[in-house]
Design a protein around this motif. Sequence first.
Motif, mmCIF file in Angstrom:
data_model
loop_
_atom_site.group_PDB
_atom_site.id
_atom_site.type_symbol
_atom_site.label_atom_id
_atom_site.label_comp_id
_atom_site.label_asym_id
_atom_site.label_seq_id
_atom_site.Cartn_x
_atom_site.Cartn_y
_atom_site.Cartn_z
ATOM 1 N N GLY A 382 0.812 -1.223 0.000
ATOM 2 C CA GLY A 382 0.000 0.000 0.000
ATOM 3 C C GLY A 382 0.841 1.267 0.000
ATOM 4 O O GLY A 382 0.531 2.236 -0.713
ATOM 5 N N LYS A 386 0.960 4.451 -2.639
ATOM 6 C CA LYS A 386 0.801 5.879 -2.291
ATOM 7 C C LYS A 386 1.935 6.673 -2.920
ATOM 8 O O LYS A 386 1.742 7.730 -3.510
ATOM 9 C CB LYS A 386 0.824 6.069 -0.776
ATOM 10 C CG LYS A 386 -0.537 5.868 -0.146
ATOM 11 C CD LYS A 386 -0.544 6.408 1.272
ATOM 12 C CE LYS A 386 -0.993 5.318 2.230
ATOM 13 N NZ LYS A 386 -0.657 5.536 3.610
ATOM 14 N N PRO A 392 -5.419 6.322 -1.495
ATOM 15 C CA PRO A 392 -5.996 5.172 -0.786
ATOM 16 C C PRO A 392 -7.512 5.099 -1.004
ATOM 17 O O PRO A 392 -8.166 6.144 -1.036
ATOM 18 C CB PRO A 392 -5.675 5.470 0.687
ATOM 19 C CG PRO A 392 -4.541 6.434 0.646
ATOM 20 C CD PRO A 392 -4.678 7.235 -0.623
ATOM 21 N N PHE A 396 -7.418 0.326 -4.089
ATOM 22 C CA PHE A 396 -6.164 -0.231 -3.550
ATOM 23 C C PHE A 396 -6.208 -1.761 -3.488
ATOM 24 O O PHE A 396 -5.308 -2.446 -3.912
ATOM 25 C CB PHE A 396 -5.956 0.293 -2.119
ATOM 26 C CG PHE A 396 -4.878 1.342 -2.018
ATOM 27 C CD1 PHE A 396 -4.870 2.417 -2.888
ATOM 28 C CD2 PHE A 396 -3.876 1.256 -1.062
ATOM 29 C CE1 PHE A 396 -3.886 3.394 -2.793
ATOM 30 C CE2 PHE A 396 -2.889 2.207 -0.959
ATOM 31 C CZ PHE A 396 -2.892 3.292 -1.826
#
Length: 424
Positions: A382, A386, A392, A396
Amino acid sequence: QAALAAEQRGWHLYLVGGGVRDLLLADTEKVINLQDVDLVVDGYHRAAQPGAGVELAKVLQQHYSGARLQIHGQFQTAALLWHKHPELGSLWVDIATARTEFYPYPAANPEVEASSIRQDLYRRDFTINALALRLTPPRIGEVLDFFGGILDLEAQLMRVLHANSFIEDPTRIYRAVRFAVRLGFRLEGQTEGYIRYAIASGVYDLSVAENNRAPALQTRLKNELKYILEAPYWKRAIQLLGNLDALKCIHSCLELTPELWKQLKLVDRCLRRFNPPGLCPPWQLLLEVMIAYLAPEYRYWVASGFQLPAESIERLKDLEAAKTTILSLLPTCESPSTMVNALQPYRFSTLILVMVQSPRVLRRKIWLYLWKLAQAKPILNGNDLKQLGYKPGRQFKVILDKLLEMTLDGELTDRASAEAFLQK
Ligand code: CTP
């Protein structure tokens, strides 16, 4: 302190059971640290009152603070437990009043009446466990050996005290095997004969069938199995139990066939390779493998009789359905990612039970999943997303799932290939 208090009251106090056995077996040079102590109070000049054990336990509780005291009124026994006491360490002490047990029907709970130390010892399981060490005068330190326990310790023999012992208490079969394997002793010939006779007589079919009537017996049997399956020598013990046909005490259809033995060894190999969080304790998994080896209609019944945890009972109840689904889906899974999709809904413990019962090709697939694929992570996480400018949100998960799928199937091998895919 307990000996002093007993003496003041005109009673005798003895160390009995495994403590005496272990003291006599121990290397004389070594200090042995008993953590589980069994004491028996017996009247000498006058009969010890039924509550004598409880009275002595209370004296000890006052003297060494911090003990938890449990009283089992029906059996006139008290148990004291200290956890990390500065003087005593962690110590469990059982104090019983000398008693005779008689069994109103086979495999039932013993009923108790006050009696002498000899009677108390006579009701015990093996000669090596029926020794008493006198703790009160006269002749402090004398070992009382009414049944030849010392000779059997020397000859390294497990000898039962009376012919009916195994009929009265099937857990003693498991204890005989546990001690024999642990201490490197042999089962004395006649004792082995009594075990075989008790099993062949079918008396345990009855006690298991009536497990609602004898839940205490089932719990004790489970505890003995747990001791065995937790011990480093469990394989030798299970083989000996199998050889005696004693798995019948779990269920009358259970035998240690070469197939069941293979399944148990496979689980053992599996547990040595990995122990993921959430997997049930190894002893329980081994027991589940044995229960799962029974026909599906018996599994729930045996697992609930043993009062296994709810999750384990559910697993065994639903095992056949899980196995059918998994074994029909797996042959159609051609890529690692499809295997992950098929197996992900199941707990590891369920997959291990299914694996050991599967044909070789499918067994290998489940093994690959457990050992490797289930641990796989996508090449980017994750935070990486970003940094690459993704906001987000729900997408995702979709992206990470796709990246994982491609990683599993070998389509992405490094960061650069993952970033290139995302840009496309
Ligand atoms: N006992 C028995 N029959 C049983 C269980 C126990 O006769 N089914 C007696 C034995 O005399 C045994 C004593 O109770 O020595 C204490 O039992 P336990 O603590 O279970 O066994 P230990 O012999 O102390 O062995 P361990 O070292 O495994 O604790």
